[in-house]
Design a protein around this motif. Sequence first.
Motif, PDB file in Angstrom:
ATOM      1  N   HIS A  63       0.920  -1.211  -0.080  1.00  0.00           N
ATOM      2  CA  HIS A  63       0.067   0.006  -0.001  1.00  0.00           C
ATOM      3  C   HIS A  63       0.893   1.219   0.042  1.00  0.00           C
ATOM      4  O   HIS A  63       1.781   1.462   0.781  1.00  0.00           O
ATOM      5  CB  HIS A  63      -0.890   0.051   1.210  1.00  0.00           C
ATOM      6  CG  HIS A  63      -1.873   0.803   1.152  1.00  0.00           C
ATOM      7  ND1 HIS A  63      -2.050   2.222   1.676  1.00  0.00           N
ATOM      8  CD2 HIS A  63      -3.173   0.888   0.873  1.00  0.00           C
ATOM      9  CE1 HIS A  63      -3.010   2.787   1.337  1.00  0.00           C
ATOM     10  NE2 HIS A  63      -4.020   2.112   0.832  1.00  0.00           N
ATOM     11  N   ARG A  64       0.410   2.110  -0.780  1.00  0.00           N
ATOM     12  CA  ARG A  64       1.494   3.310  -1.281  1.00  0.00           C
ATOM     13  C   ARG A  64       1.462   4.359   0.366  1.00  0.00           C
ATOM     14  O   ARG A  64       2.571   4.551   0.557  1.00  0.00           O
ATOM     15  CB  ARG A  64       0.841   4.280  -2.329  1.00  0.00           C
ATOM     16  CG  ARG A  64       1.686   5.432  -2.686  1.00  0.00           C
ATOM     17  CD  ARG A  64       1.348   6.135  -3.856  1.00  0.00           C
ATOM     18  NE  ARG A  64       1.563   5.312  -5.098  1.00  0.00           N
ATOM     19  CZ  ARG A  64       2.766   5.231  -5.419  1.00  0.00           C
ATOM     20  NH1 ARG A  64       3.665   5.592  -5.019  1.00  0.00           N
ATOM     21  NH2 ARG A  64       2.735   4.533  -6.478  1.00  0.00           N
ATOM     22  N   LYS A  65       0.444   4.417   0.733  1.00  0.00           N
ATOM     23  CA  LYS A  65       0.358   5.301   2.123  1.00  0.00           C
ATOM     24  C   LYS A  65       0.525   4.436   3.326  1.00  0.00           C
ATOM     25  O   LYS A  65       1.567   5.247   4.026  1.00  0.00           O
ATOM     26  CB  LYS A  65      -0.908   5.893   2.240  1.00  0.00           C
ATOM     27  CG  LYS A  65      -1.562   6.849   1.284  1.00  0.00           C
ATOM     28  CD  LYS A  65      -2.797   7.425   1.457  1.00  0.00           C
ATOM     29  CE  LYS A  65      -3.215   8.326   0.157  1.00  0.00           C
ATOM     30  NZ  LYS A  65      -4.599   8.832   0.457  1.00  0.00           N
ATOM     31  N   LEU A  66       0.254   3.548   3.518  1.00  0.00           N
ATOM     32  CA  LEU A  66       0.389   2.713   4.693  1.00  0.00           C
ATOM     33  C   LEU A  66       1.768   1.861   4.601  1.00  0.00           C
ATOM     34  O   LEU A  66       2.346   1.552   5.745  1.00  0.00           O
ATOM     35  CB  LEU A  66      -0.494   1.588   4.978  1.00  0.00           C
ATOM     36  CG  LEU A  66      -2.046   2.257   5.123  1.00  0.00           C
ATOM     37  CD1 LEU A  66      -3.102   1.095   5.449  1.00  0.00           C
ATOM     38  CD2 LEU A  66      -1.958   3.381   6.354  1.00  0.00           C
ATOM     39  N   ARG A  67       2.217   1.640   3.421  1.00  0.00           N
ATOM     40  CA  ARG A  67       3.552   0.912   3.497  1.00  0.00           C
ATOM     41  C   ARG A  67       3.544  -0.468   4.107  1.00  0.00           C
ATOM     42  O   ARG A  67       4.410  -0.946   4.704  1.00  0.00           O
ATOM     43  CB  ARG A  67       4.902   1.884   3.689  1.00  0.00           C
ATOM     44  CG  ARG A  67       4.904   3.128   3.199  1.00  0.00           C
ATOM     45  CD  ARG A  67       6.146   3.569   3.255  1.00  0.00           C
ATOM     46  NE  ARG A  67       6.330   4.636   2.387  1.00  0.00           N
ATOM     47  CZ  ARG A  67       6.358   5.355   1.040  1.00  0.00           C
ATOM     48  NH1 ARG A  67       6.216   4.261   0.371  1.00  0.00           N
ATOM     49  NH2 ARG A  67       6.509   6.342   0.641  1.00  0.00           N
ATOM     50  N   GLU A 142      -2.301   2.951  -6.311  1.00  0.00           N
ATOM     51  CA  GLU A 142      -2.358   2.890  -5.121  1.00  0.00           C
ATOM     52  C   GLU A 142      -1.501   2.138  -4.320  1.00  0.00           C
ATOM     53  O   GLU A 142      -1.305   1.860  -3.254  1.00  0.00           O
ATOM     54  CB  GLU A 142      -3.775   2.522  -4.611  1.00  0.00           C
ATOM     55  CG  GLU A 142      -5.063   3.462  -5.069  1.00  0.00           C
ATOM     56  CD  GLU A 142      -6.202   3.034  -4.718  1.00  0.00           C
ATOM     57  OE1 GLU A 142      -6.470   2.321  -3.629  1.00  0.00           O
ATOM     58  OE2 GLU A 142      -7.383   3.452  -5.125  1.00  0.00           O
ATOM     59  N   SER A 143      -0.631   1.408  -5.523  1.00  0.00           N
ATOM     60  CA  SER A 143       0.491   0.358  -4.788  1.00  0.00           C
ATOM     61  C   SER A 143       1.822   1.055  -5.212  1.00  0.00           C
ATOM     62  O   SER A 143       2.209   1.397  -6.201  1.00  0.00           O
ATOM     63  CB  SER A 143       0.371  -0.834  -5.519  1.00  0.00           C
ATOM     64  OG  SER A 143      -1.061  -1.291  -5.259  1.00  0.00           O
TER      65      SER A 143
END
Length: 173
Positions: A63-67, A142-143
């Motif tokens: 996930h791009r934001k949550l890593r 998003e990834s």
Amino acid sequence: MSLYDDTVLVLKGYEDQEELRQAYLEHLETHPDGLWKACADGHITASALVLDPERGRVLLTLHRKLRMWLQMGGHCEPGDATLAAAALREATEESGIAGLSLLPGGPVRLDRHPIPPPCHRHLDVQYAVVAPPGAVQEISDESLDLRWFAYDEVADVADESVVRLLEAARARL
């Protein structure tokens, strides 16, 4: 039938995780906007674990934001007719795989978790989908990455919520 009504019916029909299921229903009763990202007190989301049972593997997204390595999923949208359709849409968009099919029987699990602002909290309804033979993934915006993992590798890369989702999905297979 509205997406809200469908979600309530799905949750009423879900037979596991009674306490959490009831909390989701109470959230929707208290928050008529509880399906939408704008609901500051948290909102229902729909996700789906992409399975390739023939090869014993799952597709996870970094996930791009949550890593974090997670299943595909996200926010409901006004065009989603049902919660299952929202989960399938998210899985298709984030995996790039056409022809995914939902496992029968409705949601596989529920998972409530904190999210960084502005969302604060997701009340995730988790489904599982099966990839068609020869499926080729395509990374979305998003990834950071998209990768297949053998079932026994998931615990090494993902958190407990993904491990529990995989266990529940495999039991459903």
